[in-house]
Design a protein around this motif. Structure first.
Motif, mmCIF file in Angstrom:
data_model
loop_
_atom_site.group_PDB
_atom_site.id
_atom_site.type_symbol
_atom_site.label_atom_id
_atom_site.label_comp_id
_atom_site.label_asym_id
_atom_site.label_seq_id
_atom_site.Cartn_x
_atom_site.Cartn_y
_atom_site.Cartn_z
ATOM 1 N N UNK A 174 25.105 35.229 -22.628
ATOM 2 C CA UNK A 174 25.477 35.871 -23.790
ATOM 3 C C UNK A 174 26.565 36.718 -23.999
ATOM 4 N N UNK A 175 27.511 36.651 -23.002
ATOM 5 C CA UNK A 175 28.734 37.391 -22.657
ATOM 6 C C UNK A 175 29.885 36.404 -23.094
ATOM 7 N N UNK A 176 30.840 37.082 -23.842
ATOM 8 C CA UNK A 176 32.107 36.248 -24.137
ATOM 9 C C UNK A 176 32.812 36.497 -23.367
ATOM 10 N N UNK A 177 33.452 35.198 -23.026
ATOM 11 C CA UNK A 177 34.534 34.852 -21.937
ATOM 12 C C UNK A 177 35.981 35.155 -22.732
ATOM 13 N N UNK A 178 36.732 35.981 -21.965
ATOM 14 C CA UNK A 178 38.138 36.471 -22.596
ATOM 15 C C UNK A 178 39.207 35.579 -22.003
#
Length: 355
Positions: A174-178
């Motif tokens: 649920x974490x956006x990969x930058x």
């Protein structure tokens, strides 16, 4: 207190030695220039270099930055399915590690190491969460139509390369990969030799079954390792009851030892050592097209090994799905951890890790 933590339930059901790399991940993939490589080391190594007074050589490091292999990590990743940014200014970097010269590897390059590195908005620290490669999870369908079912998490790399790995890790956490960084861990040998060796505290004496020299025995206690020895140490899993979890801990040890040695071993003040170190590192890495290592280094020039926290994603234990040995994640504890990452709540992340 140790700076690396395995977040697992206690109990006899955790048997990491049963976790093998089989299944769909073993499919052979085409070789890329220099193999598929990934980069925690360079991200933090360049940080150390610039932080140590190397900013005067900015043009040199920018030339190195431009020479590093680039990958199109987000090609075909549908924006509508990606997590939203909740903490502006924080950065999450997916680090993928393969070992193209591993004596055990018979299926070409693999994504053996998966780390989600969280860099807080203040850039005063970094939290690195290892996700076991055999974690059983949902894999989205690739643009070629592969996947779309539950499997080991690193099957995403076999089925759809880096873009599908981005989608899978985002869905899992649920974490956006930058950004994405890749390192070939086989390149650690040259990196460590350029440093003149690293100091490692061996937790338990053991003999490797797969070594660059046939077999190698490690005695318990603190010792200096050259590149070949450190690579053997970081590869071994069969000698430990918790298998892949031990290998994760050892890889984290070696990464931290590299950073500590780079910061304190005279590398920054010796032009010859510095040049060989930077070149050895840049030969082992690839990053996504938008990531500037130099700019990131300037933001994090105060970071040192003591500001890093390593730990492993919470799991319930291991078991079997059909014929495959897998790692079962702990959904509740993982949600708590990754929610803290999304909100850039470093105190909560550290509390969950036990730091």
């Amino acid at each position: 207190m140790s700076d690396r933590h395995q977040l697992t339930d206690s109990g006899p059901h955790v048997q990491g030695s049963d976790v093998e790399p089989g299944g769909p991940v073993a499919e052979k993939r085409p070789r890329r220039r220099r193999g598929r490589r990934i980069a925690l080391v360079v991200l933090l190594v360049v940080v150390l270099l610039t932080g140590g007074g190397a900013l005067a050589g900015g043009l040199y490091y920018r030339s190195v930055d431009k020479s590093i292999e680039r990958v199109d990590a987000f090609e075909g990743v549908p924006e509508e399915s990606r997590p939203q940014v909740e903490a502006k200014g924080a950065m999450n970097i997916m680090i993928l590690g393969s070992d193209t010269r591993d004596p055990e590897s018979t299926g070409g390059s693999r994504s053996d190491t998966i780390i989600l590195a969280h860099l807080p908005k203040d850039r005063a620290s970094a939290q690195l969460i290892s996700i076991p490669r055999d974690t059983w999870t949902a894999i989205p369908k690739s643009k070629e139509g592969r996947g779309g079912r539950d499997a080991k998490i690193n099957a995403a790399y076999a089925w759809g390369g880096v873009p599908l790995m981005v989608q899978t890790v985002e869905k899992f956490s649920g974490v956006r990969v930058d950004n994405v960084a890749m390192v070939d861990f086989a390149g650690f040998k040259e990196i460590i030799d350029a440093l003149g060796g690293v100091e490692i505290d061996v937790e338990k004496g053991f003999t490797t079954k797969y070594s660059l020299i046939g077999t190698r025995t490690f005695e318990k206690g603190r010792q200096t390792m050259d590149g070949a020895a450190a690579l053997d140490y970081a590869r071994e899993r069969h000698a430990f009851p918790d298998g892949d979890f031990a290998r994760i801990r050892h890889q984290q040890q070696v990464i931290k030892a590299i950073l500590d040695k780079a910061a304190s071993g005279g590398v920054l003040t010796n032009p010859a050592k510095l040049n060989s170190f930077v070149r050895a590192t840049s030969d082992s890495v690839a990053v996504d097209k938008s990531l500037s290592l130099v700019d990131l280094a300037m933001e994090m020039r105060g970071l040192r090994g003591g500001n890093l926290t390593f730990f492993t994603c919470p799991v319930k234990g291991t078991g079997r799905v059909g014929t495959e040995s897998v790692v079962f994640p702990d959904p509740a504890r993982s949600r708590t951890l990754f929610d803290a990452v999304r909100r850039d709540s470093v105190p909560e992340i550290l509390a969950i890790s036990g730091k």
